[in-house]
Write an enzyme that holds these catalytic residues in place. Structure first.
Site, PDB file in Angstrom:
ATOM      1  CG  LEU A   1      -2.044  -0.844   1.406  1.00 22.55           C
ATOM      2  CD1 LEU A   1      -2.599  -0.749   2.814  1.00 22.55           C
ATOM      3  CD2 LEU A   1      -3.108  -0.377   0.417  1.00 22.55           C
TER       4      LEU A   1
ATOM      5  CD  GLU B   1     -10.384  -2.650   5.887  1.00 20.84           C
ATOM      6  OE1 GLU B   1      -9.251  -3.145   5.944  1.00 20.84           O
ATOM      7  OE2 GLU B   1     -11.217  -2.948   5.029  1.00 20.84           O
TER       8      GLU B   1
ATOM      9  CE  LYS C   1      -0.115  -0.299   6.593  1.00 20.12           C
ATOM     10  NZ  LYS C   1       0.934  -1.109   7.179  1.00 20.12           N
TER      11      LYS C   1
ATOM     12  CG  ASP D   1       2.738  -3.254  13.402  1.00 16.98           C
ATOM     13  OD1 ASP D   1       3.194  -3.630  12.310  1.00 16.98           O
ATOM     14  OD2 ASP D   1       3.395  -2.612  14.237  1.00 16.98           O
TER      15      ASP D   1
ATOM     16  NE  ARG E   1       3.553  -7.584   0.271  1.00 15.23           N
ATOM     17  CZ  ARG E   1       4.627  -7.013  -0.250  1.00 15.23           C
ATOM     18  NH1 ARG E   1       5.810  -7.325   0.209  1.00 15.23           N
ATOM     19  NH2 ARG E   1       4.512  -6.130  -1.228  1.00 15.23           N
TER      20      ARG E   1
ATOM     21  CD  GLU F   1      -0.697  -7.593   8.873  1.00 16.28           C
ATOM     22  OE1 GLU F   1      -1.064  -7.771   7.695  1.00 16.28           O
ATOM     23  OE2 GLU F   1       0.357  -7.006   9.187  1.00 16.28           O
TER      24      GLU F   1
ATOM     25  CE1 TYR G   1      -5.097  -7.337   3.726  1.00 16.72           C
ATOM     26  CE2 TYR G   1      -4.348  -7.547   6.002  1.00 16.72           C
ATOM     27  CZ  TYR G   1      -4.085  -7.593   4.635  1.00 16.72           C
ATOM     28  OH  TYR G   1      -2.834  -7.884   4.190  1.00 16.72           O
TER      29      TYR G   1
ATOM     30  CE  LYS H   1      -8.140  -2.452   2.586  1.00 19.09           C
ATOM     31  NZ  LYS H   1      -8.432  -3.711   3.241  1.00 19.09           N
TER      32      LYS H   1
ATOM     33  CE  LYS I   1       3.575   2.624   7.486  1.00 19.01           C
ATOM     34  NZ  LYS I   1       4.432   1.664   8.103  1.00 19.01           N
TER      35      LYS I   1
ATOM     36  CB  CYS J   1      28.948  -5.951  38.117  1.00 18.83           C
ATOM     37  SG  CYS J   1      27.321  -6.655  38.409  1.00 18.83           S
TER      38      CYS J   1
ATOM     39  CB  CYS K   1      28.884  -9.074  41.898  1.00 18.91           C
ATOM     40  SG  CYS K   1      29.494  -9.075  40.201  1.00 18.91           S
TER      41      CYS K   1
ATOM     42  CB  CYS L   1      28.511  -8.620  35.177  1.00 18.44           C
ATOM     43  SG  CYS L   1      29.209  -9.429  36.627  1.00 18.44           S
TER      44      CYS L   1
ATOM     45  CB  CYS M   1      27.058 -11.646  39.235  1.00 20.36           C
ATOM     46  SG  CYS M   1      26.072 -10.196  38.891  1.00 20.36           S
TER      47      CYS M   1
HETATM   48  S1  IVH Z   1      -5.137  -4.071   2.405  1.00 28.60           S
HETATM   49  C1  IVH Z   1      -3.257  -4.047  -2.015  1.00 28.60           C
HETATM   50  N1  IVH Z   1      -5.878  -3.755   4.870  1.00 28.60           N
HETATM   51  O1  IVH Z   1      -0.363  -3.580   5.508  1.00 28.60           O
HETATM   52  C2  IVH Z   1      -2.889  -4.059  -0.590  1.00 28.60           C
HETATM   53  N2  IVH Z   1      -3.588  -4.254   4.474  1.00 28.60           N
HETATM   54  O2  IVH Z   1       1.254  -2.857   2.481  1.00 28.60           O
HETATM   55  C3  IVH Z   1      -3.958  -4.644   0.221  1.00 28.60           C
HETATM   56  N3  IVH Z   1      -2.270  -4.460   6.523  1.00 28.60           N
HETATM   57  O3  IVH Z   1       1.620  -5.924   4.957  1.00 28.60           O
HETATM   58  C4  IVH Z   1      -3.675  -4.538   1.653  1.00 28.60           C
HETATM   59  N4  IVH Z   1      -3.892  -4.062   7.922  1.00 28.60           N
HETATM   60  O4  IVH Z   1      -0.648  -7.035   5.486  1.00 28.60           O
HETATM   61  C5  IVH Z   1      -4.850  -4.016   4.049  1.00 28.60           C
HETATM   62  N5  IVH Z   1      -6.728  -3.451   6.997  1.00 28.60           N
HETATM   63  C6  IVH Z   1      -5.699  -3.732   6.192  1.00 28.60           C
HETATM   64  C7  IVH Z   1      -4.403  -3.988   6.680  1.00 28.60           C
HETATM   65  C8  IVH Z   1      -3.374  -4.232   5.782  1.00 28.60           C
HETATM   66  C9  IVH Z   1      -2.610  -4.337   7.803  1.00 28.60           C
HETATM   67  C10 IVH Z   1      -0.888  -4.742   6.060  1.00 28.60           C
HETATM   68  C11 IVH Z   1      -0.752  -5.756   4.977  1.00 28.60           C
HETATM   69  C12 IVH Z   1       0.543  -5.370   4.299  1.00 28.60           C
HETATM   70  C13 IVH Z   1       0.582  -3.886   4.502  1.00 28.60           C
HETATM   71  C14 IVH Z   1       0.169  -3.170   3.235  1.00 28.60           C
END
Ligand code: IVH
Length: 667
Positions: A83, A112, A114, A116, A135, A172, A224, A287, A311, A405, A408, A423, A429
């Site tokens: 993305l 949505e 994101k 992690d 991926r 994810e 997602y 999206k 982000k 230390c 000790c 140490c 210790c």
């Molecule tokens: S949609 C065409 N939705 O973010 C790309 N990605 O570069 C479709 N990620 O590692 C991705 N949450 O795994 C989408 N709600 C979400 C997401 C999500 C996390 C991650 C995805 C990827 C990175 C996108």
């Protein structure tokens, strides 16, 4: 009769799938763990008795096989794109403007979180889970199905009947804060390096070679997006709602909005609220909801034009550095920790933050009484990331990094190439002594089953100073301690006595020699066969062993050069702890006949169980792998070998051998 057993198995699988979904997806279990375990045990028993009704997607398959796995590379049917991303709201408005320019009809945005973690692609055919692929490079990834199948929130069988014949769910894989903390606490207790953050631990776990270990890690998965040639609806959001109906874990926090201003409100809301979530997110994904509009917008080389991500910046605050403490870890590593004027950061009051190591302090020119910037990034522990030089006062004081230390008073050392000071007083210790004791009693080591606090209590009362002292403990000494009664004292002594049966490889691991983890200990024990041979080995003999490089060899030489360690080993020997492989080497089946050969086992066998066959393979120098690839040497096939495996082995021209062929090979 046969039919009714088959029916019972089918019904049990359906019930267990239903309860898994209630527990792991809906968070609303309606039976107790005990009742669930009973269902599972019943199914396991019937499946063992009736291998003819084996099913690779049975809920019992989620415990994960103990076979080591080599992942096979699989091409993605639809590429896994990335993305575009931005940290600026202004750029988000620009993105919206570009869409407005090329689209004349109305559209919506789906907003949505994101998540992690690590992205995954799940394929379903006729409602059955078929495979999970990482991926990778976007066009092809690793088939990690055996690991992903252990994640209970991913259905192996979908519910309902309106799913397409074939489709993919993208999602994810992540770990919640709670799961991450539990895992790291365990790792610390086992003297293993903790993971830096939930994302690393999720992606590391996904690539682990032993699915049985993966099954013990608290992984979870949100989906997602849905991909396929025939999807149920013409928009992203409704497809996700369908996926939820079929049993997939679709997160609740999705909003479909009319315009970019509403997208920005969603972002602002979650920028504050994200700290209340039980898992990490690092931004918001936006999206275009309608597929026809998505199609019109298309893709750039790397990412779709119809989606982007915003982000979050890591939250940063400024506060005063009051002083520095130095913590000594169980391995002797020193970590400088900043004591700060308390400050609110990402929802919690922060008083302490990591300063990493001496280099970092020097690099950032951090001084006592400076105003410092503190950040909570991907890591759970906040860190000092810089100094506000404009506010440096004349009373600021340079940091004199400690040379000795704090526990000790031994002079610290720094191994070349390592950022941390250590140490070296391993045996004198206190935090290191306690660390060694705690490690020694863990399940994978001597399995003495002693709580950390009790181990510390024994240490603090001077009853156990080193690992060999466990074997001198007496009931009357224990009874003088708080928390010990006749029964618990007796149990502990019995359990210590029993640990004398623990095999040599585990004992070697239990010694807690730096860099000697479980696997390395096994390899070393198999090679040298006894502690005496290992102690007498020189550098060249050590590095001859597969898995032993310079670092490990040095660590072993170091360990055995210390008289205190030799005394410990002599005391363990005297106590009767297993310090050689005698019992195992006498086994008549051991040989090198299968060295360099990779085996895949499939089906059920008449003379040996699968586990026994796996052992025979390893005892004769071969390797067990989970799935067939070009690197497989033989497929050892029993009754009911899986048709997919058969087809794959034939296509790749890999010899398929019977149990008898195999036994002849090692005769
Ligand atoms: S949609 C065409 N939705 O973010 C790309 N990605 O570069 C479709 N990620 O590692 C991705 N949450 O795994 C989408 N709600 C979400 C997401 C999500 C996390 C991650 C995805 C990827 C990175 C996108």
């Amino acid at each position: 009769m046969a039919n009714s057993i088959e029916e019972t198995i089918r019904q049990l699988r359906e019930d267990i799938n239903y309860h898994n979904h209630r527990y792991y997806v809906l968070n609303k279990p309606d039976i107790s763990d005990f009742e669930f375990d009973q269902l599972m045990k019943h199914l396991q028993k019937l499946e063992e008795e009736h291998p003819e009704w084996q099913d690779a997607n049975s809920p019992t398959s989620r415990v994960g096989s103990d076979l080591t796995t080599e992942f096979e590379e699989v091409a993605h049917k639809y590429p896994m794109l990335s993305l575009s991303n931005t940290y600026s709201i202004e750029e988000l408005y620009d993105w919206d403007k570009r869409i407005k320019k090329s689209i004349s009809s109305a559209w919506h945005y789906a907003c949505e979180l994101k998540y992690d973690g690590a992205s995954i692609s799940l394929t379903y055919q006729n409602g059955r889970f078929i495979r999970a692929v990482t991926r990778g490079d976007g066009t092809k990834g690793d088939d990690v199905s055996v690991n992903v199948k252990t994640i209970k929130s991913i259905p192996l069988q979908l519910t309902g009947n309106d799913y397409p014949d074939e489709f993919e769910m993208r999602g994810e894989i992540f770990m919640t804060h709670e799961g991450f903390k539990k895992l790291n606490d365990e790792r610390i207790a086992n003297n293993e390096t903790p993971f830096a953050n939930p994302r690393n631990s999720a992606s590391g776990t996904l690539k682990m070679q032993n699915p049985a270990l993966v099954a013990k890690r608290p992984l979870d998965c949100f989906v997602y997006s849905m991909l396929g040639d025939e999807l149920p609806t013409q928009n992203h959001y409704d497809n996700l709602q369908k996926a939820r109906e079929w049993g997939l874990k679709v997160p609740e926090h999705i909003s479909v909005v009319d315009n970019i201003e509403q997208v920005v409100s969603f972002i602002n809301y979650w920028d504050k609220k994200r700290h209340d979530l039980p898992y990490d997110i690092d931004g918001i994904v936006i999206k275009v909801n309608e597929f026809p509009i998505q199609e019109q917008l298309g893709f750039t080389a790397k990412s779709p034009r119809w989606a982007t991500s915003y982000k979050f910046k890591a939250e940063q605050v400024e506060t005063k550095l009051l002083s520095i403490d130095y913590q000594v870890g169980r391995t002797g590593a020193i970590t400088p920790v900043a004591n700060l004027e308390p400050v609110l950061l990402a929802g919690t009051t922060v008083k302490r933050a990591s300063l990493h190591n001496a280099d970092q302090i020097q690099l950032l020119d951090i001084r006592i009484f400076d105003q410092v910037f503190v950040e909570k990034g991907g890591e759970i522990i906040p860190k000092v990331v810089g100094v506000n030089m404009n506010k440096r006062e004349t009373d600021s004081r340079k940091v004199d990094y400690i040379t000795h230390c704090p526990e000790c008073n031994t002079e610290l050392i720094r191994h070349s190439g390592e950022a941390k000071h250590y140490c070296p007083n391993e045996t004198g210790c206190p935090p290191q002594q306690k660390g060694k004791l705690i490690h020694f009693v863990t399940r994978k080591a001597m399995d003495i089953g002693l709580a950390e606090a009790t181990t510390e209590q024994l240490f603090n009362h001077g009853l156990v100073k080193n690992i060999a002292d466990f074997y001198t403990l007496r009931i009357d000494q224990l009874l003088k301690l708080e928390r010990f009664a006749e029964k618990s004292a007796d149990n502990l002594i019995k359990s210590i006595e029993k640990s004398k049966e623990i095999p040599f490889p585990n004992v070697l691991y239990a010694l807690g020699i730096r860099y000697i983890g479980e696997t390395v200990a096994k390899k070393i024990a198999q090679h040298f066969k006894s502690i005496d041979a290992l102690m007498n080995a020189d550098y060249n003999q050590l590095i001859e062993v597969e898995e032993i490089g310079d670092k490990i060899a040095q660590s072993l030489l170091d360990y055995f050069s210390k008289p205190a360690n030799i005394e410990i080993i002599n005391n363990l020997k005297e106590a009767g702890v297993q310090l050689s492989m005698e019992a195992v080497t006498e086994k008549e089946n051991t040989s090198d006949k299968l060295v360099g050969k990779n085996f895949v086992i499939s089906g059920t066998f008449s003379k040996f169980s699968r586990n026994q066959l796996k052992e025979l393979i390893e005892e004769n120098g071969g390797k067990n792998v989970g799935s067939i690839s070009g690197k497989t040497s033989y497929v050892l096939a029993g009754e009911n070998m899986g048709p997919n495996k058969y087809e794959k082995a034939t296509n790749l021209n890999i010899p398929i051998i019977t149990e008898d062929d195999f036994l002849n090979m090692i005769k």
